[in-house]
Scaffold this motif. Structure first.
Motif, PDB file in Angstrom:
ATOM      1  N   SER A  38      52.294  15.549  22.811  1.00 17.39           N
ATOM      2  CA  SER A  38      50.823  15.615  22.732  1.00 17.39           C
ATOM      3  C   SER A  38      50.186  14.582  23.654  1.00 17.39           C
ATOM      4  N   LYS A  39      50.726  13.366  23.625  1.00 18.93           N
ATOM      5  CA  LYS A  39      50.168  12.317  24.476  1.00 18.93           C
ATOM      6  C   LYS A  39      50.398  12.619  25.949  1.00 18.93           C
ATOM      7  N   GLN A  40      51.590  13.161  26.254  1.00 18.77           N
ATOM      8  CA  GLN A  40      51.869  13.509  27.645  1.00 18.77           C
ATOM      9  C   GLN A  40      50.937  14.620  28.125  1.00 18.77           C
ATOM     10  N   ASN A  41      50.745  15.636  27.267  1.00 17.38           N
ATOM     11  CA  ASN A  41      49.837  16.730  27.629  1.00 17.38           C
ATOM     12  C   ASN A  41      48.417  16.216  27.826  1.00 17.38           C
ATOM     13  N   LYS A  47      44.206  13.586  33.645  1.00 13.38           N
ATOM     14  CA  LYS A  47      44.280  13.353  35.091  1.00 13.38           C
ATOM     15  C   LYS A  47      43.720  14.546  35.857  1.00 13.38           C
ATOM     16  N   ASN A  48      44.099  15.753  35.409  1.00 15.07           N
ATOM     17  CA  ASN A  48      43.590  16.956  36.082  1.00 15.07           C
ATOM     18  C   ASN A  48      42.072  17.051  35.956  1.00 15.07           C
ATOM     19  N   ALA A  49      41.579  16.773  34.736  1.00 12.03           N
ATOM     20  CA  ALA A  49      40.132  16.868  34.513  1.00 12.03           C
ATOM     21  C   ALA A  49      39.377  15.855  35.366  1.00 12.03           C
ATOM     22  N   VAL A  53      36.571  16.596  38.222  1.00 12.64           N
ATOM     23  CA  VAL A  53      35.240  15.973  38.205  1.00 12.64           C
ATOM     24  C   VAL A  53      34.981  15.249  39.521  1.00 12.64           C
ATOM     25  N   SER A  54      36.008  14.578  40.037  1.00 11.97           N
ATOM     26  CA  SER A  54      35.867  13.858  41.304  1.00 11.97           C
ATOM     27  C   SER A  54      35.566  14.819  42.454  1.00 11.97           C
ATOM     28  N   LEU A 155      36.624  21.817  31.133  1.00 15.65           N
ATOM     29  CA  LEU A 155      37.509  22.062  29.992  1.00 15.65           C
ATOM     30  C   LEU A 155      38.881  22.461  30.534  1.00 15.65           C
ATOM     31  N   VAL A 156      39.887  21.644  30.257  1.00 17.83           N
ATOM     32  CA  VAL A 156      41.260  21.936  30.693  1.00 17.83           C
ATOM     33  C   VAL A 156      42.090  22.231  29.439  1.00 17.83           C
ATOM     34  N   SER A 157      42.699  23.429  29.391  1.00 16.01           N
ATOM     35  CA  SER A 157      43.426  23.874  28.189  1.00 16.01           C
ATOM     36  C   SER A 157      44.866  24.241  28.525  1.00 16.01           C
ATOM     37  N   THR A 158      45.732  24.037  27.534  1.00 18.30           N
ATOM     38  CA  THR A 158      47.132  24.471  27.666  1.00 18.30           C
ATOM     39  C   THR A 158      47.534  25.144  26.356  1.00 18.30           C
TER      40      THR A 158
END
Length: 492
Positions: A38-41, A47-49, A53-54, A155-158
C-alpha cells in the motif's frame, strides 16, 4: 484423542507449537506485506501525480499531455483522470471496461471537493460507480500561481485486484514454506519424541521386571541418553534404588538364615534334653544339671526374641525414653562382670580409663546399658585372643565422652559407613567372628538416636576399631558419690 503416551503428547505439542507459530508469522507477514505494498503504491502514485501536476503547471499542450499520460498509464498500470475546478473530466486514460460510463463528463464526489479545496486525499472504492471495480486512488490538487489557487485535480488510480494478486503470490510462497517447515518439524519431533520416550519405556520395563522378582534388572544408558541430563539422572536413580533393594534383599535372606540358625540351636538343645528327661535317658541325679542348661537356652531365646521386638519398636518409633541420673562408670563395671566368661575365654585385657571413679550421665539407664553391652560384646567378638579392650569416660563441658576401643581385625574403610544398617554384618570371610545376627550396632545407633545423640567409628583394618559417643552430663544421686564395685582400672 492423541493418547496418553509421552511420545504422542510430545509429538502433538511440538507440531501444534510449530503450526501456531507458522500461522502467527504468516499472518504478520501478510499484514506487513499488505501495508508495504500500500505504501509503495501510494508512493508511486504520488510521484506520478506530482509529475503530472508539474507538467500541467509548465503549460504542456493538450495533445502532448494526452500522450505523456497514456505513457504513464501503461508503464505504471494505473488510470489517470484530470478534472477542472468544477469536477468536469478533462483527461481520462481509463481503458474500456474499467470506466463504468465512458460518456461521463464530470465527477460528483465529496472527497473531490476536499481535493479542489487544496487537500491531498487517498480513496479506496469505485468512486461512486465511476469504476466497475474497487480502485486505490490518490487525488492531488493542481495549484498555480503565487496565490496558490486551485485550478483542478489529478486522480491516479490502480486496481485493487492487482494488489491482491501480489498478496496471493506471497501467500503461495508462505504456504509452500509452511508445508516444508511442517514436514521437517514432524520428522524432528518424531525423532525427539522417540529419544525421550524410549529410555522411559526401558525404565518402565526394568521396573516391571524388578517387581516381578528379577532383582538384577537395570536400565541401560546408551550414548543418546547420555546427552539428556534428566534421562541419565532418572536411569541412575532407578539403578541406585535397585542396587540398594538388591543389597537389602541379600541382607534380609542372610538375616533369615542366621536367625533360623540362632533359633534352631537352642530349640534343638531344649528338645533333646527334655526328651532325655522324659524317657529317662538322662539319669535323675543329672536332670537338675540339664534343666539348668535348658533354662539358659530359654533365657537365650527370650533375649533373642526381645531383641527382635526392640527392632520392631524402633522401626515404629515407639521407643520410650525415661531419663534419669546414674553413674555410667558403675554401669560399665557391671557389664564387664556380666561378660566375664567371654572375656576370660579369650584371655582379654580390659583397660578402664575413667577421669573420675564416679561419672554421672542423664539418659535412659536400660537403653544405655543395652548400648554399652552391645559395643563391649562386639569388641570381644572382634578382638584377637590376648588382645586389649579400652573403655574411656571423660566429662567434657555439659556432656560426657564415652568410647570403646579394641585391638583386632578392625573394620574395612568401605564398610564403616554401613555397619550401622539393620541386619548388616561384616564379611564373614574377613571376620574372626562367625556368629551374630547383624543387629547389635543397629540397636546401638537407634537407641542413641532416640536420645538425640550420634555414634562415630574410627578404625584401621587389621589394627583396631573404636566407637565413641556423647551423653548429657547428669547430677549425683548419692551424696558424696557411691563406692565403685570394681575400683581398679585394670581388669584381666
Amino acid at each position: 484423542m492423541f493418547g496418553k503416551t509421552i511420545f504422542s503428547r510430545v509429538l502433538f505439542t511440538n507440531l501444534s507449537t510449530v503450526l501456531i507459530g507458522i500461522i502467527i508469522l504468516a499472518s504478520l507477514q501478510m499484514v506487513l506485506m499488505s501495508n508495504y505494498i500500500s505504501k509503495q503504491n501510494e508512493s508511486t502514485l504520488a510521484k506520478n501525480a506530482e509529475s503530472i501536476v508539474s507538467l500541467i503547471n509548465n503549460g504542456i499542450s493538450q495533445e502532448n499531455l494526452n500522450s505523456v499520460l497514456n505513457g504513464f498509464s501503461r508503464s505504471s498500470s494505473s488510470h489517470i483522470i484530470i478534472t477542472d475546478v468544477d469536477g468536469r473530466v478533462i483527461v481520462n486514460t481509463t481503458e474500456s471496461g474499467y470506466w463504468a460510463n465512458e460518456s461521463r463528463e464530470s465527477l460528483e464526489l465529496d472527497h473531490l471537493r476536499e481535493v479542489l479545496s487544496g487537500k491531498r486525499v487517498t480513496v479506496v472504492g469505485t468512486m461512486n460507480g465511476a469504476f466497475n471495480e474497487t480502485m486505490f486512488t490518490l487525488e492531488v490538487p493542481v495549484i498555480r500561481g503565487e496565490n496558490k489557487a486551485v485550478y483542478g485535480a489529478v486522480l491516479v488510480s490502480t486496481p485493487i485486484p492487482q494488489r491482491r494478486s501480489m498478496l496471493f503470490e506471497l501467500f503461495k510462497i508462505l504456504l509452500f514454506s509452511a508445508l516444508v517447515v511442517i514436514v521437517v518439524s514432524f520428522i524432528l519431533s518424531y525423532m525427539l519424541s522417540r529419544i525421550l520416550a524410549n529410555p522411559i519405556k526401558r525404565v518402565s520395563k526394568s521396573a516391571s521386571d524388578f517387581a516381578g522378582g528379577d532383582l538384577t534388572s537395570r536400565v541401560a544408558i546408551d550414548r543418546v541418553d547420555e546427552n539428556v541430563t534428566e534421562i541419565t539422572e532418572l536411569a541412575d536413580a532407578f539403578n541406585n534404588m535397585a542396587d540398594e533393594l538388591e543389597k537389602s534383599e541379600d541382607i534380609r535372606m542372610s538375616f533369615i538364615s542366621d536367625v533360623s540358625h540362632e533359633l534352631r540351636t537352642p530349640m534343638t538343645t531344649i528338645g533333646g534334653f527334655i526328651d532325655g528327661i522324659l524317657d529317662d535317658t538322662i539319669p535323675p541325679e543329672k536332670q537338675k544339671e540339664y534343666l539348668s542348661i535348658v533354662k539358659d537356652e530359654v533365657t537365650r531365646l527370650s533375649r533373642l526374641v526381645n531383641t527382635f521386638l526392640d527392632i520392631t519398636r524402633m522401626q515404629s518409633d515407639k521407643v520410650n525414653i525415661v531419663k534419669s541420673d546414674f553413674d555410667i562408670n558403675e554401669v560399665i563395671r557391671l557389664i564387664i562382670i556380666g561378660l566375664g566368661p567371654k572375656i576370660d575365654k579369650k584371655n582379654l585385657n580390659i583397660d578402664l580409663v575413667f577421669d573420675n571413679d564416679v561419672c554421672y550421665v542423664r539418659a535412659d539407664a536400660d537403653k544405655i546399658k543395652m548400648v554399652i553391652t552391645n559395643l563391649i560384646d562386639n569388641a570381644i567378638k572382634f578382638t584377637y585372643d590376648r588382645g586389649t579392650i579400652t573403655i574411656t569416660t571423660c566429662p567434657k563441658g555439659s556432656e560426657v565422652f564415652i568410647s570403646v576401643h579394641n585391638t583386632g581385625v578392625g573394620i574395612p574403610e568401605e564398610q564403616q559407613k554401613i555397619i550401622f544398617e539393620r541386619l548388616y554384618k561384616v564379611d564373614k570371610s574377613r571376620s574372626i567372628n562367625k556368629e551374630g545376627t547383624g543387629i547389635g550396632l543397629y540397636i546401638v545407633k537407634s537407641m542413641l538416636g532416640a536420645h538425640g545423640k550420634d555414634i562415630k567409628v574410627k578404625s584401621v583394618e587389621g589394627e583396631y576399631a573404636e566407637f565413641s559417643f556423647y551423653l548429657d552430663r547428669g547430677k549425683p544421686t548419692v551424696k558424696g558419690g557411691g563406692k565403685p564395685i570394681l575400683p581398679d582400672n585394670k581388669i584381666k
